[in-house]
Design a protein around this motif. Structure first.
Motif, mmCIF file in Angstrom:
data_model
loop_
_atom_site.group_PDB
_atom_site.id
_atom_site.type_symbol
_atom_site.label_atom_id
_atom_site.label_comp_id
_atom_site.label_asym_id
_atom_site.label_seq_id
_atom_site.Cartn_x
_atom_site.Cartn_y
_atom_site.Cartn_z
ATOM 1 N N ASP A 428 1.179 -1.258 0.343
ATOM 2 C CA ASP A 428 -0.107 -0.055 -0.291
ATOM 3 C C ASP A 428 0.769 0.784 -0.377
ATOM 4 O O ASP A 428 1.784 1.338 0.830
ATOM 5 C CB ASP A 428 -1.265 0.381 1.126
ATOM 6 C CG ASP A 428 -1.777 1.212 1.035
ATOM 7 O OD1 ASP A 428 -1.542 1.979 0.566
ATOM 8 O OD2 ASP A 428 -3.313 0.893 1.932
ATOM 9 N N LEU A 429 1.243 1.614 -0.752
ATOM 10 C CA LEU A 429 2.076 3.359 -1.800
ATOM 11 C C LEU A 429 1.676 4.249 -0.017
ATOM 12 O O LEU A 429 2.488 4.980 0.116
ATOM 13 C CB LEU A 429 1.841 3.824 -2.417
ATOM 14 C CG LEU A 429 3.056 5.458 -2.908
ATOM 15 C CD1 LEU A 429 3.737 4.587 -2.897
ATOM 16 C CD2 LEU A 429 2.133 5.099 -4.069
ATOM 17 N N SER A 430 0.422 4.302 -0.252
ATOM 18 C CA SER A 430 -0.055 5.532 1.059
ATOM 19 C C SER A 430 0.550 4.832 2.627
ATOM 20 O O SER A 430 1.167 5.522 2.992
ATOM 21 C CB SER A 430 -1.520 5.381 0.833
ATOM 22 O OG SER A 430 -1.780 6.308 -0.140
ATOM 23 N N ARG A 431 -0.122 3.473 2.574
ATOM 24 C CA ARG A 431 0.874 3.703 3.783
ATOM 25 C C ARG A 431 2.602 3.239 4.116
ATOM 26 O O ARG A 431 2.551 3.727 4.995
ATOM 27 C CB ARG A 431 0.080 1.997 4.665
ATOM 28 C CG ARG A 431 0.380 1.156 5.446
ATOM 29 C CD ARG A 431 -0.118 -0.082 5.723
ATOM 30 N NE ARG A 431 -0.908 -0.112 6.081
ATOM 31 C CZ ARG A 431 -1.467 -1.097 6.007
ATOM 32 N NH1 ARG A 431 -1.068 -1.638 5.472
ATOM 33 N NH2 ARG A 431 -2.811 -0.729 6.910
ATOM 34 N N ALA A 432 2.938 2.715 3.409
ATOM 35 C CA ALA A 432 4.345 3.110 2.674
ATOM 36 C C ALA A 432 4.828 4.345 3.380
ATOM 37 O O ALA A 432 5.547 4.685 4.291
ATOM 38 C CB ALA A 432 4.593 2.339 2.042
ATOM 39 N N PHE A 433 3.807 4.851 2.793
ATOM 40 C CA PHE A 433 4.660 7.237 3.545
ATOM 41 C C PHE A 433 4.173 7.365 4.171
ATOM 42 O O PHE A 433 4.830 7.588 5.100
ATOM 43 C CB PHE A 433 4.164 7.880 1.749
ATOM 44 C CG PHE A 433 4.932 7.622 0.643
ATOM 45 C CD1 PHE A 433 6.307 8.561 0.606
ATOM 46 C CD2 PHE A 433 4.530 7.381 -0.434
ATOM 47 C CE1 PHE A 433 7.026 8.880 -0.538
ATOM 48 C CE2 PHE A 433 5.430 7.416 -1.216
ATOM 49 C CZ PHE A 433 6.328 8.231 -1.287
ATOM 50 N N ARG A 434 3.347 6.387 5.057
ATOM 51 C CA ARG A 434 2.797 6.764 6.326
ATOM 52 C C ARG A 434 3.590 6.307 7.184
ATOM 53 O O ARG A 434 4.311 7.188 8.322
ATOM 54 C CB ARG A 434 1.466 6.831 6.681
ATOM 55 C CG ARG A 434 0.197 7.535 6.204
ATOM 56 C CD ARG A 434 -1.022 6.864 7.041
ATOM 57 N NE ARG A 434 -1.153 5.674 6.771
ATOM 58 C CZ ARG A 434 -1.912 5.000 5.676
ATOM 59 N NH1 ARG A 434 -2.136 5.318 4.515
ATOM 60 N NH2 ARG A 434 -2.262 3.704 6.140
ATOM 61 N N CYS A 436 6.675 5.227 6.794
ATOM 62 C CA CYS A 436 7.712 5.767 6.825
ATOM 63 C C CYS A 436 8.501 5.971 7.645
ATOM 64 O O CYS A 436 9.417 7.317 8.099
ATOM 65 C CB CYS A 436 8.672 5.407 5.545
ATOM 66 S SG CYS A 436 9.216 3.913 4.265
ATOM 67 N N GLU A 437 7.696 7.800 7.316
ATOM 68 C CA GLU A 437 7.231 9.149 7.860
ATOM 69 C C GLU A 437 7.340 9.333 9.440
ATOM 70 O O GLU A 437 7.936 10.020 9.746
ATOM 71 C CB GLU A 437 6.504 10.299 7.356
ATOM 72 C CG GLU A 437 6.984 10.510 5.858
ATOM 73 C CD GLU A 437 6.045 11.418 5.301
ATOM 74 O OE1 GLU A 437 4.918 11.073 6.117
ATOM 75 O OE2 GLU A 437 6.228 11.768 4.207
ATOM 76 N N LEU A 446 12.506 -0.044 3.236
ATOM 77 C CA LEU A 446 10.955 -0.477 2.570
ATOM 78 C C LEU A 446 11.186 -1.340 1.596
ATOM 79 O O LEU A 446 11.499 -1.522 0.502
ATOM 80 C CB LEU A 446 10.436 1.393 2.050
ATOM 81 C CG LEU A 446 9.307 1.108 0.869
ATOM 82 C CD1 LEU A 446 8.095 0.308 2.513
ATOM 83 C CD2 LEU A 446 8.465 2.317 0.746
#
Length: 489
Positions: A428-434, A436-437, A446
């Motif tokens: 899930d790309l959105s989850r990945a960014f959330r 990782c941040e 990742l």
């Protein structure tokens, strides 16, 4: 096939003395200490044992040589590093065998480390000729700003036993590129790789006095007097957070520039939507690289409840199939831990978790043989209050802790004084960014189980360290910035 003759040959070829001012010399006291093979507990050889007087001799040379070395052309420094890179790669097999004998990792893993170590020399050979300053007009228009980058000065480099060559080149490479002289203190358990590296750098044309190497059984007696002396201007350390704190205290009176790459407690997060095959493969890499004896090793496996049982089953199968044997044996995938204390610590952590309710899926005990072997171990249903959750394991143990919501995994991951690296598996790309941040670490893998790369900045936050090694910023740790204000032009 590696023979006993091969082992004897590579050990015999390495100098057993101190390397000071470009020369091999005995310790002033003539004292020596033994280097042990952790897979047999037998002594490989005796090494000159540096003391305080030897340390000051090395510092005298470094201070005396600093000015001339700093004025050396960047291209000349770059070519020395490039030649050293080529020599390491040419001698990769022998250097790998030497490393395996003194610290235990399987020979294929040791070959990987030699290549990794060599890449730091290649990377910083390229950075040496790209040290840039700046020139600009003052906002008022009444002056000009000239920005210079100059070497910090003599540096004290302190390296650990788990990556005895790569941690050396990760510090030596940028120091040479920047124009700093160095005194290197390798770990007592693994001095042979550092001495072999010193010989290669000398052969590559490094001038006498730029690098000294001081193996010692008395780390404090060698390092602390130099840090308090005033002529050392930079200290770079890789090792435990406890020792790092002590070195920071010792560096404070002289206000030294410090780089500290310290302990870790890496979380490995697997979400329900992750590619499970990739997650298991990444988990094996993140946990079992270097027998789990790495600050970047995955320490806590937080797996979402929908895939926790299947992930545990697959990881248990993979780790249970791994061959535990002396690193020189062709089939070996897991070598010994570094010493008896390391194995006792791992066993204590496993026992504590089991007593608190964890279940042993695979392993859980030392392996047979005279060396310090421990079985690859997977624990499930590990309670958050177990010591495993807050202690850097430094061994082949994977504790699996199920979680429900994303917020729960993030809270548990960040609930530690450490902040070196995290691992995240999700599609899930959105989850990945959330995620990782939100993770409080200096690095994140990742959908990959290895983050180390000479071209990337390595380092942590919180109690995992200060500064970065590698990447474009790695050389900055060895450079001062000088501003010259120019008026009347």
């Amino acid at each position: 096939m590696i023979t006993a003759g091969d082992e004897t040959r590579v050990v015999e070829r390495v100098a057993k003395q101190l390397f000071v001012g470009g020369q091999w010399r005995d310790a002033a006291s003539r004292a020596t200490f033994a280097v042990e093979d952790p897979s047999t507990t037998e002594t490989l050889c005796e090494i000159a044992d540096a003391a305080t007087g030897d340390a000051f001799a090395a510092l005298d040379v470094a201070a005396r040589t600093q000015g001339e070395w700093a004025s050396t052309a960047p291209r000349e420094r770059a070519e020395i590093l490039r030649r050293a890179y080529e020599l390491l790669m040419e001698r990769r097999d022998d250097l790998a065998l030497l490393m395996t004998l003194e610290m235990g990792k399987p020979v294929p893993d040791a070959k990987g480390e030699v290549a990794y170590a060599a890449d730091f020399l290649r990377w910083f050979s390229e950075e040496a000729v790209r040290i840039e300053g700046g020139f600009s007009l003052a906002p008022s228009g009444q002056a000009r700003f000239l920005i210079m980058r100059q070497p910090v000065g003599p540096a004290m480099l302190i390296t650990p036993w788990n990556f005895p060559m790569a941690m050396g080149t990760r510090k030596i490479g940028p120091a040479i590129a920047a124009g700093c002289t160095m005194v290197l203190k390798p770990a007592q358990q693994t001095p042979l790789s550092a001495l072999a590296l010193a010989g290669i750098l000398r052969e590559a044309g490094l001038p006498d006095g730029v690098l000294s190497v001081l193996p010692t059984s008395d780390a404090g007696g060698v390092t602390e007097p130099l840090l308090r002396d005033g002529r050392i201007r930079k200290v770079s350390f890789t090792g435990s957070t406890g020792v790092g704190r002590a070195l920071l205290e010792q560096s404070a009176p002289q206000v030294l520039r410090t780089s500290m790459e310290l302990g870790g407690n890496a979380p490995f997060l697997v979400f329900d939507d992750a590619d499970l095959d990739a997650a298991v493969e990444g988990a094996v890499q993140a946990k079992m690289r270097n027998i789990g004896e790495a600050c970047t090793a995955a320490n806590r496996f937080y797996v979402q409840s929908g895939v926790a049982a299947e992930f545990a089953r697959r990881l248990g199968e993979r780790m249970g199939e791994m061959v535990v044997a002396r690193g020189t044996e062709e089939a070996s995938q897991v070598g010994p831990l570094i010493d008896a204390d390391a194995r006792r610590k791992v066993q204590h952590l496993v026992d504590d978790a089991v007593q608190r309710g964890a279940r042993v899926l695979v392993g859980g005990n030392p392996s047979g043989g005279p060396g310090y072997f421990y079985q690859p171990t997977v624990l499930t249903d590990v309670p958050q209050e177990s010591e495993l959750s807050s202690t850097e394991i430094f061994g082949p143990v994977a504790p699996i802790i199920p979680f429900g919501a994303e917020s729960e995994a993030l809270a548990a991951s960040n609930d530690t004084e450490y902040g070196l690296v995290s691992y995240v598996y999700t599609t899930d790309l959105s989850r990945a960014f959330r995620v990782c941040e939100a993770l409080e670490t200096g690095m994140v893998g990742l959908n990959q189980g290895v983050v180390s790369n000479p071209a990337a900045p390595f380092g942590g936050v919180k109690h995992s360290g200060i500064g970065r090694e590698g990447g474009r910023v790695g050389i900055d740790e060895y450079l001062e910035t000088k501003y010259v204000g120019i008026g009347g032009v």
